[in-house]
Design a protein around this motif. Sequence first.
Motif, PDB file in Angstrom:
ATOM      1  N   GLU A 161      -0.846   9.600  -4.197  1.00  0.00           N
ATOM      2  CA  GLU A 161      -0.977  11.059  -4.176  1.00  0.00           C
ATOM      3  C   GLU A 161      -1.883  11.504  -3.030  1.00  0.00           C
ATOM      4  O   GLU A 161      -1.590  12.481  -2.326  1.00  0.00           O
ATOM      5  CB  GLU A 161      -1.539  11.560  -5.506  1.00  0.00           C
ATOM      6  N   ALA A 162      -2.995  10.772  -2.824  1.00  0.00           N
ATOM      7  CA  ALA A 162      -3.908  11.090  -1.721  1.00  0.00           C
ATOM      8  C   ALA A 162      -3.207  10.918  -0.376  1.00  0.00           C
ATOM      9  O   ALA A 162      -3.392  11.725   0.548  1.00  0.00           O
ATOM     10  CB  ALA A 162      -5.146  10.202  -1.799  1.00  0.00           C
ATOM     11  N   SER A 212     -11.576  10.701  -2.636  1.00  0.00           N
ATOM     12  CA  SER A 212     -12.742  10.519  -3.501  1.00  0.00           C
ATOM     13  C   SER A 212     -12.384  10.205  -4.954  1.00  0.00           C
ATOM     14  O   SER A 212     -13.141   9.522  -5.649  1.00  0.00           O
ATOM     15  CB  SER A 212     -13.636  11.762  -3.456  1.00  0.00           C
ATOM     16  N   SER A 213     -11.230  10.691  -5.408  1.00  0.00           N
ATOM     17  CA  SER A 213     -10.875  10.506  -6.817  1.00  0.00           C
ATOM     18  C   SER A 213      -9.872   9.381  -7.035  1.00  0.00           C
ATOM     19  O   SER A 213      -9.322   9.256  -8.131  1.00  0.00           O
ATOM     20  CB  SER A 213     -10.318  11.812  -7.390  1.00  0.00           C
ATOM     21  N   VAL A 214      -9.620   8.568  -6.012  1.00  0.00           N
ATOM     22  CA  VAL A 214      -8.638   7.491  -6.144  1.00  0.00           C
ATOM     23  C   VAL A 214      -9.185   6.396  -7.051  1.00  0.00           C
ATOM     24  O   VAL A 214     -10.247   5.832  -6.804  1.00  0.00           O
ATOM     25  CB  VAL A 214      -8.283   6.900  -4.759  1.00  0.00           C
ATOM     26  N   VAL A 268       0.842  -1.195   0.000  1.00  0.00           N
ATOM     27  CA  VAL A 268       0.000   0.000   0.000  1.00  0.00           C
ATOM     28  C   VAL A 268       0.880   1.250   0.000  1.00  0.00           C
ATOM     29  O   VAL A 268       2.017   1.212   0.475  1.00  0.00           O
ATOM     30  CB  VAL A 268      -0.950   0.015   1.222  1.00  0.00           C
ATOM     31  N   PRO A 269       0.367   2.360  -0.509  1.00  0.00           N
ATOM     32  CA  PRO A 269       1.167   3.588  -0.588  1.00  0.00           C
ATOM     33  C   PRO A 269       1.219   4.321   0.738  1.00  0.00           C
ATOM     34  O   PRO A 269       0.605   5.356   0.939  1.00  0.00           O
ATOM     35  CB  PRO A 269       0.427   4.398  -1.658  1.00  0.00           C
ATOM     36  N   ARG A 317       0.577  15.340   4.740  1.00  0.00           N
ATOM     37  CA  ARG A 317       0.999  16.732   4.925  1.00  0.00           C
ATOM     38  C   ARG A 317      -0.072  17.544   5.654  1.00  0.00           C
ATOM     39  O   ARG A 317       0.243  18.497   6.370  1.00  0.00           O
ATOM     40  CB  ARG A 317       1.328  17.373   3.578  1.00  0.00           C
ATOM     41  N   ARG A 318      -1.323  17.160   5.497  1.00  0.00           N
ATOM     42  CA  ARG A 318      -2.405  17.890   6.181  1.00  0.00           C
ATOM     43  C   ARG A 318      -2.412  17.607   7.678  1.00  0.00           C
ATOM     44  O   ARG A 318      -2.611  18.520   8.498  1.00  0.00           O
ATOM     45  CB  ARG A 318      -3.757  17.493   5.562  1.00  0.00           C
ATOM     46  N   PHE A 319      -2.170  16.348   8.073  1.00  0.00           N
ATOM     47  CA  PHE A 319      -2.335  15.980   9.472  1.00  0.00           C
ATOM     48  C   PHE A 319      -1.025  15.659  10.191  1.00  0.00           C
ATOM     49  O   PHE A 319      -1.014  15.484  11.405  1.00  0.00           O
ATOM     50  CB  PHE A 319      -3.282  14.778   9.591  1.00  0.00           C
TER      51      PHE A 319
END
Length: 361
Positions: free
Chosen positions: A318-319, A308-310, A194-195, A325-327
């Motif tokens: 990318e998600a 949502s766009s994965v 998994v990424p 970086r957000r959390f």
Amino acid sequence: MNILSGPTDVIWDVTYACPLRCTHCYSESGRRPARQLNHDEMLRVADAIVSLRPEAVEFAGGEPLLVRGIFDVAEHIGRAGIQVNLYTGGWTLTARTAEQATRVFSRITVSVDGADAAVHDRIRGRAGSFDRAMNALALLDDISGRRTAVGADPVEFGIDCAVVRSNLHQTEEFCTAVLPRFPHVRFLNFSAAVPSGLASRAEFAERELLTNDQVRALTDVEHVERLVSAAPPSVRVTTSDNFILQMRPALVEQGFVAPLMQVEPDGEVRAMPIYEGTVGNLLTEEPAVLWRRAVARWSDPFVAEALSSVRSMTDWAEATRRIDRRFGSEEVLLRIDRRPVYPAVPAPALKTVTPGAAHGR
């Protein structure tokens, strides 16, 4: 089940110390401070985990067997009626520690990412790691054989392979060349990498994470049946796309979720297992409160939008980078910025690890 009541499983990365340098490591172990607690603090975290009443606790890392007193901590949880399982790379396993591990842990999983030394050692980042993993399996196999001979329960041990493009072609070879070496092995799991962590790097995603066609090929019923037929009949062979770890909110609402709690070495609790970002520490806050905070993150608007766009593993990577970086804390962001571009060294070269580095110093 009521998800808010608590996790079904707890994955505790008890240390970030590791003798290996895996290219896809989700925790970046061996490349960062171990963040390992002392023995008394580990027992306090163990008590906090027990209070949540999970079905099982998975001891992972890093390399759990580098932690002094790890068997005492595992026994402490086991005495509460909770199953304790071990994930190991096998590098440090000896005859003595193998005996201890089989007495304490309900299941032991050895990570093997190649059916031969060339593939495994390149992915795991250290020459000799394949031979060490095979030795670990041989030790467990011997103990299980001796137990079976006297009518005792066998050891529940087996292999987990993180599948990337570099080893996808070897799935059948695992069944025909690796498994026959260990007549008492019980399971072989192939799971798409998994990424997360180092595997979320854009270059790694483009070169090593499976394509949609490869994921379908890995989990295809006919492919699984071929693997089962090629393996000894006593071995359970499974494959997984690992999509349940994506935790896309729309799917979580439909019940497509594994209620897992991921605990970092120092007791920090991740909101979502494969993504950066914590919700508090088991040493200082109520475990049930931390679990409710974690569950709340699963439906966070930013998470929902990012996932949502994965449509592919590269989309997922990318998600992951966006969520991390957000959390992530300032420390996490600095670590992300220091990640080497993949591949950091030419493929034939392997990381030389000093004894001090192997213990997180």
